[in-house]
Design a protein around this motif. Structure first.
Motif, PDB file in Angstrom:
ATOM      1  N   SER A 152       0.821  -1.216   0.000  1.00 20.60           N
ATOM      2  CA  SER A 152       0.000   0.000   0.000  1.00 20.60           C
ATOM      3  C   SER A 152       0.863   1.279   0.000  1.00 20.60           C
ATOM      4  CB  SER A 152      -0.913  -0.002   1.232  1.00 20.60           C
ATOM      5  OG  SER A 152      -1.686  -1.167   1.233  1.00 20.60           O
ATOM      6  N   MET A 153       1.997   1.173   0.674  1.00 22.29           N
ATOM      7  CA  MET A 153       2.785   2.393   0.809  1.00 22.29           C
ATOM      8  C   MET A 153       3.498   2.772  -0.479  1.00 22.29           C
ATOM      9  SD  MET A 153       1.836   3.430   3.535  1.00 22.29           S
ATOM     10  CE  MET A 153       0.444   2.487   4.096  1.00 22.29           C
ATOM     11  N   LEU A 154       3.426   1.892  -1.499  1.00 25.50           N
ATOM     12  CA  LEU A 154       3.924   2.269  -2.830  1.00 25.50           C
ATOM     13  C   LEU A 154       3.169   3.496  -3.321  1.00 25.50           C
ATOM     14  CD1 LEU A 154       4.152  -1.277  -4.490  1.00 25.50           C
ATOM     15  CD2 LEU A 154       6.047   0.176  -3.755  1.00 25.50           C
ATOM     16  N   VAL A 155       1.895   3.568  -2.929  1.00 21.10           N
ATOM     17  CA  VAL A 155       1.036   4.671  -3.403  1.00 21.10           C
ATOM     18  C   VAL A 155       1.570   6.012  -2.886  1.00 21.10           C
ATOM     19  CG1 VAL A 155      -1.289   5.646  -3.308  1.00 21.10           C
ATOM     20  CG2 VAL A 155      -0.960   3.160  -3.530  1.00 21.10           C
ATOM     21  N   SER A 156       1.714   6.073  -1.565  1.00 21.50           N
ATOM     22  CA  SER A 156       2.134   7.348  -0.983  1.00 21.50           C
ATOM     23  C   SER A 156       3.568   7.712  -1.412  1.00 21.50           C
ATOM     24  CB  SER A 156       2.026   7.330   0.536  1.00 21.50           C
ATOM     25  OG  SER A 156       2.781   6.250   1.044  1.00 21.50           O
TER      26      SER A 156
END
Lengths: 736, 154
Positions: A152-156
């Motif tokens: 998920s933190m790929l997004v941010s």
């Protein structure tokens, strides 16, 4: 508000009672008040902001490189616990954080969007895989590491790094490094902070810790802090010593111990890196980052996997224990069921035994009924036969043992005008009261018809008409005979009944002829008559089929046997004859069909004379005596004189037996004749042999006795034989 | 043995009691008495033949009893007969004067007192369990003649 309920995982093991599914936010949202919601939003925003300030404090290089970014952990935990609808709090806080450190407001907004979007994506993915915030399963640990943090933190990271380039804060060449730092910082923020925050609700959601456990927890936290603090500040490469302490925390306290310990370890390590102390001293930025992130990853993985594993184990143990107790409960339940079934069975057995007892009562009743039926049957038959001068009569009735019903066999003797005697024997087909009733009607009708007109065909026609008119026609077999003592003539007609038997001195003959179908069977009912003169001394035997019919034995064989047995029986007592026949032919224990027999023997003398002819053998002397005794008694000679005459005659006969035919191969004939004129008796004993002088005969008592007992003894010898005449006046009135 | 007669024996001390039920004639008398002669044990001193239930007796039977008496006497065994008053065979016994050779009593000795046998009064009461078969006093008024006693042959 629109999160899919269907995202709740269903593929994993069934949730245990202690751990609720990861969906309560949806339900909470529905019931909580707006004020509370706003309070929560505010709390989330404040926490996010504070987390960001903490993260910035831990940055390795100015405000740019933060190896641990706690706000993302706060955001993920908040959205997991309260639901994705609380994203505005995250968005606002992220904007507030980014505005001061971004190149321009637009960049701050875009970065804030990225920081908001990442937790939302994380929560969405976790929901999709059925993540449970208790983190008590390995799949939950895997899910939060790989989906909640790394993926998920790929997004941010992507949005933030690209925004940095776009806003001119960094060059394009710096993009990969910035992206990597951003990504690892966010991911570590999730891994370090989110589990800690998620474990907090467990303190009141799950079983409360006892004091002992609290002491242990505090000890673990203190030890972990000390260990981490010491190794992170002193030893260059012994930071991994933290791991056993984390393992201890996970082993003993699971998430509630491991998450705080991990957070502390990560924070201390990150702080050490930021301060460039301990293992991070004198390292390049890259080396610091690699070491720190590897350490944080190890901490997170160790803590969560171990605690999840232990939780699972404990759940399994609890499940086994529950299963065992469930099994025990079921065994108890089943035992109770079996016990109940057993009780029922016992009760049933008792009921059956009672039923059996009842049945025995029924049997006893049936037996009583049988006795009543038998008594009835006997009462329906003549209780005693009439005293008919000139004939001796005897009868028997034997009910079937195999049948509880009344039989249909009957007999009757009717004294008719002109000295005639009517005899009847019959069998009404079937059993029971109907047959008995028919039997009575037939018997009474026969009596009435016989008195009206003794002719056998006439009587039988009357009976036939009666039977044909019965409401329920029955098959009736019947023999009716009329005997005339004056002429010794028998006249009879036979409607389908076994033939009557006459026998005398070893010779028997059935009365054939005048046979017609059973009464009530044919329409016309025409009957014929046959007649025969009964030989002197002959006996008439009437019987029903029960006497001669046997399974597996032909009727002819039965009749032959009856002929033999009756002819061989002693003749002087017809009562004994009846008993003997019943003894011979019936099995006392099993009489299949009822049996009636009727015996008639006319007086030997019809016109006052006796005539007995027998082979001159010693064994026949008794027959001569019985014939003479009967004749004398029937002639009303007194018993006293009967005895004396018998002795005298017996001596004369014994002489014949002993001497008349001595020297001959076969014995000749012994003839005894007797006549009585008033009280003058004459007995003649004759033979066709040779007379021998008295001196040859032992003792000569025979002649002496004859002389003494008779008035006159006259012996006459001829070539043709000897003729002894014994004469005497006798006393009459033999009844005395 | 023929069906004519049945024999029951009972031993009391030295007395052998033999009861004959039925008829004795040429056909069975000799056979029966011979069998008796063989069957009496040597320890017996008295043989009592009870003819209370014997309904017929002919001269062949009388002869057989003489033979039996002779045989027993040779073995020092006494033979006695029991013939109740009114028995159908009484006439034959008296006419043949059998009692001159063989003592004839009217009743059997008490089983408990066999040795008192000889002291029995001659007109002793007949055995109550075996009444004489000829009940000529059963209906004395049957024919109104009152001659029941007159039938007795003295």
């Amino acid at each position: 508000m629109t999160t899919g309920v269907g995202a709740v995982g269903t593929s994993g093991p069934a949730p245990l009672p202690a751990a609720g599914p990861f969906d309560p936010p949806a339900r909470d949202e529905a019931v909580i008040s707006p004020a509370r919601r706003i309070a929560r939003l505010a709390a989330i925003a404040v926490a996010y902001y504070l987390g960001a300030r903490l993260g910035l404090r831990l940055s390795l290089v100015g405000n740019d490189v933060t190896p641990l970014w706690p706000p993302t952990g706060v955001a993920v935990a908040a959205l997991i616990v309260f639901g994705r609808s609380y994203w505005p709090a995250v968005a606002v806080a992220a904007l507030a954080v980014n505005l001061p450190i971004s190149a321009n407001p637009l960049a701050a907004v875009v970065t804030a969007v990225g920081n908001t979007l990442a937790p939302v994506v994380a929560v969405t993915l976790l929901r999709r895989v059925g993540f449970r915030r208790e983190l008590d399963r390995q799949r939950d640990a895997i899910a939060i590491v790989f989906l909640g943090a790394l993926a998920s933190m790929l997004v941010s990271a992507t949005i933030g790094a690209v925004t940095l380039v776009a806003s001119g804060s960094i060059t394009t060449a710096e993009l990969p490094a910035a992206w990597a730092v951003w990504w690892t910082g966010d991911a570590m923020g999730v891994l370090a902070v989110a589990p800690f925050l998620l474990c907090l609700p467990l303190f009141w959601e799950q079983r409360r810790w006892p004091l002992r456990r609290w002491v242990e927890a505090v000890t673990i936290i203190v030890v972990a802090t000390l260990v981490v603090a010491s190794v992170a500040t002193t030893g260059p490469h012994i930071i991994f010593l933290t791991l056993p302490v984390l393992g201890w925390a996970a082993w003993r306290l699971q998430l509630r111990g491991a998450a705080p310990a991990a957070l502390i370890a990560s924070l201390v390590a990150t702080w050490a890196a930021a301060e460039q102390v301990g293992p991070f001293e004198g390292r390049t930025l890259l080396e610091q980052m690699v070491t720190l992130q590897a350490f944080n990853a190890c901490v997170a993985l160790t803590s969560f996997f171990l605690s999840a594993l232990v939780s699972e184990r404990m759940q399994t143990a609890a499940a086994l224990s529950a299963a065992a107790s469930e099994l025990e409960r079921r065994v108890e339940q089943r035992t109770a069921q079996l016990s109940a079934a057993n009780t029922r069975l016992v009760q049933e057995i008792q009921e059956r035994s009672e039923a059996q007892e009842q049945l025995s009562h029924e049997e006893a009743r049936a037996q009583r009924e049988h006795q009543i039926a038998e008594t009835l049957q006997r009462s329906l038959l003549p209780d005693r036969l009439p005293d008919v001068p000139g004939v001796a009569l005897a009868a028997r009735y034997v009910p079937a043992t195999a049948d509880v019903q009344v039989g249909g066999d009957w007999y009757d003797v009717v004294q008719l005008p002109d000295g005639l005697i009517g005899l009847a024997i019959g069998d009404v087909a079937g059993h029971g009261l109907t047959a008995a009733a028919t039997m009575v009607q037939v018997r009474m009708a026969l009596r009435a018809y016989a008195l009206q007109d003794p002719s056998p065909p006439a009587v039988m026609r009357g009976v036939h008409q009666l039977v044909a008119q019965l409401p329920v026609p029955e098959m009736v077999t019947l023999i009716y005979l009329v005997y005339d003592p004056a002429t010794r003539r028998l006249r009879w007609t036979n409607a389908g009944h076994p033939p009557a038997l006459t026998f005398t001195d070893g010779h028997g003959a059935y009365l054939e002829g005048a046979l017609s179908p059973p009464v009530g069977v044919t329409v016309d009912g025409s009957f014929t008559e046959a007649s025969q003169v009964l030989a002197p001394g002959a006996t008439l035997l009437l019987y029903t089929d029960g006497l001669v019919e046997r399974r597996g034995v032909s009727l002819t064989a039965g009749l032959d046997r009856l002929d033999r047995e009756a002819s061989a029986a002693p003749v002087d007592d017809i009562e004994a004859l009846c008993d003997r026949l019943l003894d011979t032919f019936l099995d006392e224990d099993h009489i299949e069909d009822d049996v009636a027999i009727l015996v008639m023997r006319p007086a030997i003398s019809v016109d006052g004379e006796l005539d007995v002819r027998l082979p001159a053998e010693a064994r026949n002397l008794v027959q001569v005596r019985s014939a003479l005794r009967r004749w004398l008694k029937e002639s009303a000679v007194s018993d006293h004189d009967v005895n004396e005459v018998l002795v005298a005659c017996g001596e004369a006969c014994a002489n014949v037996v002993q001497h008349a035919y001595s020297g001959q191969t076969s014995s000749g004939e012994l003839v005894v004749e007797a006549r009585l004129d008033d009280d003058r008796l004459e007995v003649r004993v004759r033979d066709h042999g040779h007379w021998r002088p008295a001196a040859d005969r032992g003792g000569g008592w025979g002649l002496q006795l004859m002389d003494a007992l008779m008035d006159d003894v006259d012996v006459e010898h001829t070539t043709g034989g000897t003729d002894v005449r014994l004469r005497r006046r006798v006393q009459m009135g033999g009844e005395g | 043995m023929s069906d004519l007669a049945r024999v029951d024996t009972r031993r009391t001390g030295t007395t052998q009691l033999v009861r004959i039920t039925g008829e004795l004639d040429l056909s069975n008398a000799r056979e029966l008495t011979d069998a008796l002669g063989h069957a009496v044990p040597t320890g017996v001193t008295h043989v009592v033949v009870d003819l209370s239930a014997t309904t017929y007796l002919d001269s062949a039977a009388i002869a057989a009893f003489f033979r039996l008496s002779q045989r027993l006497r040779d073995r020092r065994q006494d033979l006695r007969l029991v013939v109740p008053d009114g028995s159908p065979i009484r006439a034959v016994i008296e006419l043949t004067r059998l009692s001159q050779v063989i003592p004839v009593d009217e009743s059997a000795p008490e089983p408990s007192d066999p040795m008192a046998y000889a002291a029995l009064p001659h007109d002793g009461v007949p055995d109550s369990t075996e009444p004489p078969p000829v009940a000529d006093a059963a209906e004395p008024d049957a024919d109104g003649t009152g001659t029941a006693d007159g039938h007795r042959n003295g």
